[in-house]
Design an enzyme around this catalytic site. Sequence first.
Site, PDB file in Angstrom:
ATOM      1  CG  HIS A   5       2.180   2.866  -6.763  1.00 51.40           C
ATOM      2  ND1 HIS A   5       2.785   1.638  -7.170  1.00 51.40           N
ATOM      3  CD2 HIS A   5       1.684   2.645  -5.394  1.00 51.40           C
ATOM      4  CE1 HIS A   5       2.891   0.793  -5.920  1.00 51.40           C
ATOM      5  NE2 HIS A   5       2.318   1.365  -4.899  1.00 51.40           N
ATOM      6  CB  SER A  52       2.323   1.746  -1.307  1.00 52.98           C
ATOM      7  OG  SER A  52       1.375   1.658  -2.156  1.00 52.98           O
ATOM      8  CG  ASP A  64      -4.641   1.847  -2.226  1.00 50.21           C
ATOM      9  OD1 ASP A  64      -3.779   1.776  -3.250  1.00 50.21           O
ATOM     10  OD2 ASP A  64      -4.005   1.937  -1.075  1.00 50.21           O
TER      11      ASP A  64
END
Lengths: 237, 237
Positions: free
Chosen positions: B158, B121, B136
Amino acid sequence: MKRRLLLVSNSTLHGSGYLDHCQQHISHFFGKDVKRILFVPYALHDRDTYTKTARDKFKTLGYEVDGIHEAADAVDAVRKAEGIFIGGNTFRLLKSLYDNKVVTEIRRRVLEDGVPYMGSSAGTNVATFSINTTNDMPIVYPPSFSAIGLVPFNINPHYLDTDPNSRHMGETREQRITQYHEEADTPSVLGLREGSLLLVEGNKATLLGTTKARLFSRGKPTVEYDPGSDLSFLLTH
Amino acid sequence: MKRRLLLVSNSTLHGSGYLDHCQQHISHFFGKDVKRILFVPYALHDRDTYTKTARDKFKTLGYEVDGIHEAADAVDAVRKAEGIFIGGNTFRLLKSLYDNKVVTEIRRRVLEDGVPYMGSSAGTNVATFSINTTNDMPIVYPPSFSAIGLVPFNINPHYLDTDPNSRHMGETREQRITQYHEEADTPSVLGLREGSLLLVEGNKATLLGTTKARLFSRGKPTVEYDPGSDLSFLLTH
């Protein structure tokens, strides 16, 4: 404090057209005295098309729209504006506001001269304390995350509740805002769900629209507010 | 080029535990020669708890974990590392990497000394050209969006397909990446869906895992790649 702000979560609501969901609030907000609205299309790549979208919509409400990018001098355009409207990608928007040196002038016009400011989505983010709680992708690097600072708290527009059925493992919106509040001295964050907007008049703030808002404050439990709620306490920091 | 990278989309896959979905790839990647892995927990507020989570998992795979925050000198810890693993919030992570002056040393160790680097991530975002395509929230302001630069392209971890049934009106992931590519000189973006990972060995890149990846390149149509695909062409820029 002459401040008058209309801070909208989202410009388009599912199943309706651009700014349809809040058009009555827009008419009431800008009123009869404002004839021309300065539109800031910095946040999208194609500024002309974006301005046309805003121009076409505001025309149906009785307002002319001027694109700030069409002016010879952006600061001068802000200096003369009767009303201001901003939307788009938050990072590109804030970077362009700094690049064009209009952050200070917008703040002065809105806070000192009482020029009405309407923001939706990114335009709502840049109106607040900082853009730390935007949902947008950081596609460009602005010189600061500090925003225009028309209010002393932050907003998370397009606020999304956690979907208990989701199989996606990215952080939920609530987790992201909670991470923000792990940092020192971070202000409250008002989660404005799609369909909600905040009206600020001087030192009075009122939640409008059709959906509740969720308030996150550092070290405190979150609180839900119904449309019509008086949120003026958020302005006294 | 000794570079060895394992860039994972997500640390937890729906229905399984932390790093379970890629544990065989992890064991194969770090192999038998690596005994201790330097974990960089900068991206989460509670570094000790985060390190314990990583330590517990890696122990089951036969590796000891050292938290970089436990070292007296972070740069020295990187200098001595046998392997590196990073995850968490991208903005907090990249800011801390710069604050602790380890960006250059990690790049040197990985590219020159061949120290294996595993990211998931946020740890995948910071390994690439820049963090411009993270999902984010920008909860802190890093001194730059330029990242460690272990590969010359960007990754969107993601990666999420557009849900045709969604009533939410925020931009889709594809729209966000498209906006990024409206900016000049922006590199390709590999959208790694949850469950996929990219293995880089020198000048060879291979897509691993259970889901396809979607490649966005400026001015070109997007392309889907199956697990097992050779993506080495992404390294030659």
